[in-house]
Structure formats: structure tokens, C-alpha cells
Design a protein around this motif. Structure first.
Motif, PDB file in Angstrom:
ATOM      1  N   GLN A 178       0.778  12.172 -19.002  1.00 54.56           N
ATOM      2  CA  GLN A 178       1.575  12.698 -17.893  1.00 54.56           C
ATOM      3  C   GLN A 178       0.730  13.599 -17.010  1.00 54.56           C
ATOM      4  N   ARG A 179      -0.102  14.447 -17.647  1.00 52.68           N
ATOM      5  CA  ARG A 179      -0.976  15.324 -16.863  1.00 52.68           C
ATOM      6  C   ARG A 179      -1.959  14.506 -16.019  1.00 52.68           C
ATOM      7  N   ARG A 180      -2.465  13.429 -16.594  1.00 55.23           N
ATOM      8  CA  ARG A 180      -3.394  12.568 -15.845  1.00 55.23           C
ATOM      9  C   ARG A 180      -2.686  11.874 -14.683  1.00 55.23           C
ATOM     10  N   ALA A 181      -1.474  11.403 -14.888  1.00 56.75           N
ATOM     11  CA  ALA A 181      -0.710  10.763 -13.816  1.00 56.75           C
ATOM     12  C   ALA A 181      -0.407  11.768 -12.703  1.00 56.75           C
ATOM     13  N   ASN A 182      -0.019  12.999 -13.110  1.00 56.46           N
ATOM     14  CA  ASN A 182       0.239  14.043 -12.113  1.00 56.46           C
ATOM     15  C   ASN A 182      -1.010  14.340 -11.292  1.00 56.46           C
ATOM     16  N   SER A 183      -2.136  14.386 -11.968  1.00 54.84           N
ATOM     17  CA  SER A 183      -3.396  14.680 -11.294  1.00 54.84           C
ATOM     18  C   SER A 183      -3.736  13.602 -10.267  1.00 54.84           C
ATOM     19  N   ALA A 184      -3.528  12.351 -10.637  1.00 57.07           N
ATOM     20  CA  ALA A 184      -3.816  11.245  -9.726  1.00 57.07           C
ATOM     21  C   ALA A 184      -2.882  11.267  -8.522  1.00 57.07           C
ATOM     22  N   VAL A 185      -1.611  11.517  -8.751  1.00 57.92           N
ATOM     23  CA  VAL A 185      -0.652  11.570  -7.648  1.00 57.92           C
ATOM     24  C   VAL A 185      -0.980  12.732  -6.708  1.00 57.92           C
TER      25      VAL A 185
ATOM     26  N   GLY B 254      -3.174  12.239   2.238  1.00 57.18           N
ATOM     27  CA  GLY B 254      -2.327  11.844   3.346  1.00 57.18           C
ATOM     28  C   GLY B 254      -1.132  10.976   3.041  1.00 57.18           C
ATOM     29  N   ILE B 255      -0.871  10.675   1.793  1.00 51.28           N
ATOM     30  CA  ILE B 255       0.281   9.836   1.461  1.00 51.28           C
ATOM     31  C   ILE B 255       1.499  10.716   1.188  1.00 51.28           C
ATOM     32  N   ALA B 256       2.632  10.348   1.755  1.00 49.25           N
ATOM     33  CA  ALA B 256       3.853  11.145   1.609  1.00 49.25           C
ATOM     34  C   ALA B 256       4.293  11.213   0.148  1.00 49.25           C
ATOM     35  N   PRO B 257       4.678  12.398  -0.339  1.00 48.61           N
ATOM     36  CA  PRO B 257       5.089  12.555  -1.744  1.00 48.61           C
ATOM     37  C   PRO B 257       6.261  11.672  -2.145  1.00 48.61           C
ATOM     38  N   ASP B 258       7.169  11.379  -1.172  1.00 52.99           N
ATOM     39  CA  ASP B 258       8.347  10.596  -1.546  1.00 52.99           C
ATOM     40  C   ASP B 258       8.027   9.119  -1.784  1.00 52.99           C
ATOM     41  N   ARG B 259       6.762   8.727  -1.606  1.00 54.57           N
ATOM     42  CA  ARG B 259       6.366   7.347  -1.888  1.00 54.57           C
ATOM     43  C   ARG B 259       5.711   7.222  -3.263  1.00 54.57           C
ATOM     44  N   LEU B 260       5.661   8.324  -4.014  1.00 57.13           N
ATOM     45  CA  LEU B 260       4.905   8.348  -5.260  1.00 57.13           C
ATOM     46  C   LEU B 260       5.730   8.938  -6.402  1.00 57.13           C
ATOM     47  N   VAL B 261       5.607   8.321  -7.559  1.00 55.24           N
ATOM     48  CA  VAL B 261       6.192   8.852  -8.787  1.00 55.24           C
ATOM     49  C   VAL B 261       5.109   8.833  -9.857  1.00 55.24           C
TER      50      VAL B 261
ATOM     51  N   ILE C  56      -1.770   3.038   2.722  1.00 58.53           N
ATOM     52  CA  ILE C  56      -1.790   3.132   4.183  1.00 58.53           C
ATOM     53  C   ILE C  56      -1.550   1.762   4.802  1.00 58.53           C
ATOM     54  N   ASP C  57      -2.200   0.748   4.228  1.00 55.48           N
ATOM     55  CA  ASP C  57      -2.056  -0.610   4.750  1.00 55.48           C
ATOM     56  C   ASP C  57      -0.669  -1.187   4.522  1.00 55.48           C
ATOM     57  N   ASN C  58       0.015  -0.691   3.492  1.00 58.14           N
ATOM     58  CA  ASN C  58       1.324  -1.237   3.126  1.00 58.14           C
ATOM     59  C   ASN C  58       2.353  -0.110   3.087  1.00 58.14           C
ATOM     60  N   PRO C  59       2.751   0.392   4.247  1.00 58.34           N
ATOM     61  CA  PRO C  59       3.634   1.569   4.300  1.00 58.34           C
ATOM     62  C   PRO C  59       5.038   1.319   3.784  1.00 58.34           C
ATOM     63  N   GLU C  60       5.360   0.054   3.499  1.00 57.70           N
ATOM     64  CA  GLU C  60       6.718  -0.257   3.063  1.00 57.70           C
ATOM     65  C   GLU C  60       6.946  -0.037   1.573  1.00 57.70           C
ATOM     66  N   ILE C  61       5.877   0.177   0.786  1.00 55.42           N
ATOM     67  CA  ILE C  61       6.073   0.240  -0.665  1.00 55.42           C
ATOM     68  C   ILE C  61       6.093   1.684  -1.194  1.00 55.42           C
ATOM     69  N   LYS C  62       6.952   1.897  -2.166  1.00 55.75           N
ATOM     70  CA  LYS C  62       6.969   3.121  -2.969  1.00 55.75           C
ATOM     71  C   LYS C  62       6.524   2.730  -4.367  1.00 55.75           C
ATOM     72  N   ILE C  63       5.632   3.525  -4.963  1.00 58.04           N
ATOM     73  CA  ILE C  63       5.046   3.118  -6.239  1.00 58.04           C
ATOM     74  C   ILE C  63       5.217   4.183  -7.319  1.00 58.04           C
ATOM     75  N   GLU C  64       5.131   3.705  -8.532  1.00 54.74           N
ATOM     76  CA  GLU C  64       4.987   4.577  -9.697  1.00 54.74           C
ATOM     77  C   GLU C  64       3.551   4.471 -10.152  1.00 54.74           C
ATOM     78  N   LEU C  65       2.908   5.619 -10.346  1.00 55.19           N
ATOM     79  CA  LEU C  65       1.556   5.626 -10.881  1.00 55.19           C
ATOM     80  C   LEU C  65       1.641   6.019 -12.349  1.00 55.19           C
ATOM     81  N   GLY C  66       1.320   5.073 -13.208  1.00 55.19           N
ATOM     82  CA  GLY C  66       1.467   5.299 -14.638  1.00 55.19           C
ATOM     83  C   GLY C  66       0.127   5.418 -15.346  1.00 55.19           C
ATOM     84  N   SER C  67       0.034   6.368 -16.252  1.00 50.29           N
ATOM     85  CA  SER C  67      -1.181   6.586 -17.036  1.00 50.29           C
ATOM     86  C   SER C  67      -0.904   6.227 -18.504  1.00 50.29           C
ATOM     87  N   HIS C  68      -1.854   5.514 -19.134  1.00 46.06           N
ATOM     88  CA  HIS C  68      -1.706   5.053 -20.514  1.00 46.06           C
ATOM     89  C   HIS C  68      -2.898   5.516 -21.344  1.00 46.06           C
TER      90      HIS C  68
END
Length: 665
Positions: free
Chosen positions: A582-589, A596-603, A555-567
Motif C-alpha cells: 500500500q505504501r508503494r502504491a501510494n508513493s507511485a500515485v 500533472g495528473i488529476a488526483p480524481d483519476r487515480l486510486v 495524458i494521451d488518454n484523458p478519458e480513463i481513471k485507473i487503479e494503481l496496484g502494487s504486489h
């Protein structure tokens, strides 16, 4: 006192006779003394006529002569006149004349019988206020006051401000032109040499032309701590064209002269904006205004001023301080206690002086009691030492309309402790290199998340805030090219007992740092404490707390799109770990999108055991639990930095460069 907060009122009554038409016209123009003169002649023919008595009462009240309004409110009435409003102001007039029992009786009847819930509540508050004053009288008061007789005249002297061994004040002395609203002369701003409360009356002189103006009320002045910037009120020229009521002006001291004053952007057209006061650090301007959207007649507002003289949008201090009545003449003392005058909080009558005390993150508002307050108007507090200062009152026994008084607080336990939080902003890149980060906007928020103050760091990266004991804060830092940073700080358990101190004034400074991360594509950040139950992908409560922080970062940094990676670590087969991650990463996203975060900002991406950052086993083949724990991590990586339009807080700000030439002084 009459010139200090006059309001334009548009009457709703139509009258037939010539005299009444003249009176109504004068009333509409705010020429209350003219209204009084005409209606007194009309009222003399029929002393009990409701409408003339009403306009006499209103004219006295609106020109701030509430005591004189009592007899007229007692007889006020007639078609189209709200009887509940008349009764309320009749009770206020009784209180102003010290008739507390009678005022309380009128308020109680009005609280029971008023036609609207709002008036019932206001009347009940009025009755409760009288009970509060009665209880206040039983408490010990350590203030002593004295009329500053050398300064005061039969004219009005008010709003004292002390700076660099000079006392500034507003006065109607020496003026011939009469202001028709009050029947008193126009006011100018004066100064006199003074050592504390010891004034050299031979040095009294008005400020130069340009600051003071003929046939215009000039008054209520404040200075920045260095004395090089002044803000003062100017207006009330009695004309419908020209200056709209009262406005705030700014002037700078350059080349040993004051520059031509110009209006600042916090003013609102057709509103009364006056009684300005800078905070001790010069970064906040407090003032009073009757602009629309407030809580009553006059409310107190604040606006931030940056180093270039630009003001932020004015902010109402809220219903905790502002009431349906009038709040004005704010003053922030060195210990950051806010003093102000009000006829809406429980008082003795007219304006009383109150202080806002902050304890454990909560404000309490206290009437300073007698002798500071009286049944007259008491206002314009200014401390030149923690235990000594000036104020204004039009109480009985003075030399004129308004008089300046000195006071001393002889409380044996009076100890002032000022707490400050200082720090330095740093920037960190992907190689973990750290350096001082200048031009960073640092903001401190209170425990409720409300902004308390902003600061823009210089080349040294340093910032400084006033804080209070036993409170929790959030610091935010933002500058171009770096992720906005949030960081908590608490003063709980770090305060000192004032009674253990020997000095009247003590300053305690805390230290911190604020490190911002450079916004760079491909840069990865490990999220701490994102744990899952064994062989599961559901978000646990403790993991949700950490993901909430990531939501706030996005929210504070609306300019960034991120990848959320699970290891994962290397327990189980590689294909299983890849699927689990992958299931854990999907769950977090999914969790982040739901907040409230737009889906197109998350992978979402699962890496399984393919990118360890530590050994899963020791060199001898035994298990390495510490390494496995490090490998079971969740990270986010900046994939893209988008251009996002910024909304500037100072879009409507005043920029001194537009008006003043820079001369290096």
C-alpha cells in the motif's frame, strides 16, 4: 517576375499637390507602375528630391524590379522616411546589380549605426551573407543550365511543373489587358506536350476557362501524384473589392473535365497565399503566405490533406527556413529535399534557390550556387528526374521578363536513397486476441517530439511514412475504443552508404507494427521495471522512468481513471506485505500527481501477496526466484472510462464532399 509576389502597402505620407495625390492613391492600391509613371514626371523637375525617389524605389522593389530601384534608393529620404530601411534596401539593390563590395560596405555601416537592434542584426546578416556567397564561389558546382527557348517569349513564363509528359507553366503571353501594378499583362496557366525537357511547342495551349480567368492573374499550379487534383493561385485583379489579393483554389478531374475551382480553407483574408506544391505522396501541401504572425514578408507554410480533400490548419515551417525577408516557391522533391526561393538567406541578389538537407535529425540550408542562381530572381525549381529538372529566372540574357530554364546535375557522386517506414496497426483485447485495426490515425514525431506527418489507415491497417537515416522517431496510434499508443523507432545503424550504390535512385523500406490495446473497464496492464529498494517504498530513478511513461499514457488518454496496484511476493508475513504494497502504491500515485495528473483519476491500492501470477516456491518447496520476481509487480487497471470532449484538428477543414459530387471516378 513582377506578378509573383505583390504586397498591398498602405502609405503613411500625405502630399498636397494633385499629381502626388494620384501617385499616393495608386501606391495604396498596389498600382506600382502607375505610381512610377507619375513620380517620374515629378522627379524630372527635381531629380534629387528625397520623397519622389523614395516612392519610385519602393514601387520598383514592391513590383519586384529591385535592380531598377538602386538609383532611386541612393537619393531617397525626407521627413517621416526611415533612413535605416532606405539604406538596407539600397544595399539589397546594389547586391542585385552585382555590386557586392559596395553592398557589403553599406551593410557594415548600417550594422554599426542602425537605430534599432533588429535592423543592426538584419544588416549584419546581410553583410555575412555576402561573405557566404564569396566563399560559395570557391566550391565546385556540377549544375549546368540552358534556356528553354522554344517555350519562352518576350512575355513572362515561370513556375514549371511536369506531369505525365506534359509541362505546365504560367505566362503573360497573349493577354491584352494590363495589370496596373506592374504594367505587364495578366497571366494564365498553360501546358505543352513534353518528353522531359523536349517540348512540342505546337501543342502549347492555355488551360480551359474556369481555371483561367480574364483580367485576373492565374498561376503557380501543383498536382497530386495521380494528376486528379490541382491546386493553383488566383487573384491580383487590381480591384479593392472582390478577390482579396491572391488565394489558393482546388479543382478535381472528374468525367474528363476539371471541376469549378473553389477556394481552400488554408487561405487567409487580405493575405497573399500562393506558390503551392504538393509533397511527392500528395498528403502535404506547401505554400507561401504573407499572413500575420510570420517571420517576415512571405513565409512558407504546410497543411496536411486527407483522402477526402480536407486540409488541416496551416503550419509555419519556422525561423530555420523563414526569415525577415521573403521565402516562397517551395518544392518537395522525390528524395524529400525541400527546395525554396528566398531573398532573406545569403544569396547573389533577388531570389535565390536553396535546398534543405536533413542529416542526423538536423536541417542545413544551402544556396545552390551559380549557375542555378544569379543576381536576378531564380525560383520555381522542379525535378522530373533526380538529376534533371526545370527552374525559372529573369537573369540577363533571357528572352523576356521571366524565362524557364532546364538544368542537369552532373555530380558523379549523386545518389539518391529514399527511406520509408511501413507498418500495420493491430488491436488487442483483454483476452490477448489480436486483429488488424483499420481507421487508425498514426502519427510520426521526430526526435524533438514535433509532428512530421499523419496517416489514417484503411481496412488493411497499413501505414507508410518517409523517414531519414540516423534518426529517432516516435509513432503514435489512436482510434475510438482503444488506448492511444506510443512506440519508438530508430533508423540509426540501418542506412546504406550511397557511394556503394550503382543506381541513381534507391528505395529502402523498413517494417514495423503498432499494437493498440482495447479500452475496457477492469482490464489490467503490468508496468515493467517498477522496482523498489528492499523493504522501502521510495521511487527509484529507474522506476521513475517507467512511471513517466504511465504519466504520458494518462495524458494521451484523458478519458480513463485507473487503479494503481502494487504486489509483493510471499517473503515476510502477509500483513506486513499488505502494508508495504500500500505504501508503494501510494508513493507511485503521489509521483504521478506531482507530474500533472488529476488526483480524481487515480486510486492507490496495495494487494500484498494476495494475487500472485506465478509460484513463489517450486513444487519441491525450494525457492523460485523467477516466480517471486514476477509477483513483485506494479499494475494499473482501468476503473472507469469517462466521456471527454475531443478537439478535432480539422474543425476548419475543407471538405470536398461539400463541393464535389461523388461519381466513383
Amino acid at each position: 517576375m513582377r506578378l509573383r509576389f505583390l504586397l498591398w502597402i498602405v502609405p503613411i505620407f500625405l502630399v498636397a499637390c494633385s499629381a502626388e495625390k494620384k501617385a499616393q492613391k495608386a501606391f495604396k492600391l498596389g498600382k506600382y507602375q502607375n505610381t512610377i509613371d507619375i513620380y517620374k514626371k515629378i522627379q524630372a523637375k527635381n531629380p534629387n528630391a528625397g520623397k519622389p525617389n523614395y516612392f519610385l524605389a519602393e514601387s520598383y522593389r514592391l513590383s519586384n524590379r529591385v535592380k531598377e530601384s538602386e538609383a532611386y534608393y541612393a537619393k531617397a529620404g525626407g521627413k517621416g522616411i526611415d533612413k535605416d530601411t532606405v539604406q538596407y534596401y539600397y544595399a539589397e539593390a546594389l547586391k542585385a546589380n552585382g555590386k557586392y563590395a559596395e553592398a557589403k560596405e553599406v551593410m557594415n555601416k548600417l550594422a554599426a549605426n542602425a537605430e534599432t537592434p533588429a535592423m543592426k542584426d538584419r544588416a549584419k546578416a546581410g553583410a555575412d551573407g555576402i561573405a557566404y556567397i564569396e566563399n560559395l564561389e570557391t566550391k565546385k558546382n556540377y549544375y549546368k543550365i540552358k534556356n528553354l527557348e522554344l517555350i519562352n517569349t518576350p512575355s513572362s513564363e515561370y513556375s514549371p511543373v511536369f506531369l505525365n509528359n506534359e509541362l505546365y507553366f504560367t505566362s503573360s503571353r497573349g493577354k491584352d489587358r494590363i495589370y496596373e501594378a506592374t504594367g505587364t499583362p495578366f497571366t494564365d496557366i498553360y501546358k505543352v506536350a513534353s518528353r522531359g525537357a523536349n517540348v512540342d511547342v505546337a501543342t502549347v495551349a492555355p488551360l480551359p476557362a474556369g481555371i483561367n480567368s480574364e483580367s485576373i492573374n492565374d498561376g503557380c499550379i501543383t498536382f497530386s501524384p495521380d494528376g486528379k487534383t490541382m491546386v493553383f493561385a488566383k487573384g491580383n485583379n487590381g480591384k479593392r473589392k472582390g478577390a482579396e489579393d491572391v488565394d489558393l483554389y482546388i479543382s478535381r478531374f472528374r468525367n474528363n473535365v476539371w471541376t469549378e475551382p473553389v477556394m481552400i480553407n488554408v487561405n487567409i483574408a487580405n493575405a497573399w497565399d500562393s506558390s503551392p506544391a504538393f509533397s511527392p505522396d500528395g498528403r502535404t501541401l506547401y505554400f507561401a503566405s504573407n499572413r500575420k504572425g510570420g517571420y517576415g514578408g512571405d513565409d512558407i507554410y504546410s497543411a496536411q490533406m486527407d483522402s477526402r480533400g480536407r486540409f488541416s490548419k496551416a503550419r509555419n515551417l519556422g525561423p530555420e527556413i523563414n526569415t525577415p525577408g521573403n521565402e516562397l516557391f517551395p518544392y518537395m522533391a522525390e528524395d524529400m529535399k525541400l527546395y525554396f526561393s528566398s531573398d532573406g538567406h545569403p544569396g547573389y541578389g533577388g531570389l535565390d534557390i536553396f535546398v534543405v538537407k536533413r542529416v542526423n535529425g538536423k536541417n542545413s540550408i544551402e544556396n545552390l550556387g551559380q549557375p542555378i542562381n544569379s543576381t536576378g530572381d531564380d525560383f520555381g525549381m522542379f525535378l522530373f528526374r533526380p538529376d534533371r529538372g526545370f527552374m525559372t529566372s529573369n537573369r540577363e540574357g533571357g528572352k523576356g521578363d521571366d524565362d524557364i530554364y532546364t538544368f542537369v546535375n552532373e555530380d558523379p557522386n549523386l545518389k539518391v536513397v529514399n527511406y520509408y517506414l511501413q507498418g500495420i496497426t493491430y488491436g488487442k483485447d483483454k483476452e490477448e486476441k489480436v486483429q488488424i485495426l483499420p481507421n487508425t490515425k498514426v502519427t510520426v514525431l521526430d526526435g524533438k517530439g514535433e509532428v512530421m506527418q499523419d496517416f489514417v489507415t484503411g481496412n488493411d491497417g497499413k501505414f507508410l511514412f518517409r523517414v531519414y537515416e540516423n534518426e529517432d522517431y516516435t509513432l503514435t496510434g489512436t482510434t475510438d475504443g482503444y488506448l492511444m499508443k506510443r512506440q519508438t523507432y530508430t533508423t540509426r545503424g540501418r542506412s546504406v552508404d550511397p557511394l556503394s550504390l550503382k543506381e541513381l535512385l534507391t528505395t529502402i523500406t523498413f517494417d514495423t507494427t503498432l499494437v493498440l490495446d482495447k479500452t475496457e473497464t477492469g482490464r489490467s496492464f503490468v508496468l515493467d521495471n517498477i522496482y523498489y529498494n528492499f523493504d522501502r517504498a521510495e521511487i527509484r530513478p529507474d522506476a521513475a522512468v517507467e512511471l513517466d511513461k504511465l504519466v504520458q499514457l494518462l495524458i494521451d488518454n484523458p478519458e480513463i481513471k485507473i487503479e494503481l496496484g502494487s504486489h509483493t511476493d510471499s517473503v515476510d508475513i502477509e500483513s506486513y506485505n499488505l502494508d508495504l504494497s500500500q505504501r508503494r502504491a501510494n508513493s507511485a500515485v503521489t509521483y504521478i500527481i506531482q507530474h500533472g495528473i488529476a488526483p480524481d483519476r487515480l486510486v492507490a491500492r496495495g494487494y500484498g501477496e494476495s494475487k500472485p501470477i506465478a509460484r513463489n516456491t517450486n513444487p519441491d518447496g525450494t525457492d523460485n526466484p523467477v516466480g517471486r520476481q514476477k509477483n513483485r509487480r506494479t499494475e494499473f487497471k482501468i476503473l472507469e472510462i469517462r466521456a471527454v470532449p475531443k478537439t478535432l484538428e480539422t474543425d476548419d477543414s475543407f471538405d470536398e464532399d461539400k463541393y464535389f459530387k461523388t461519381d466513383g471516378n
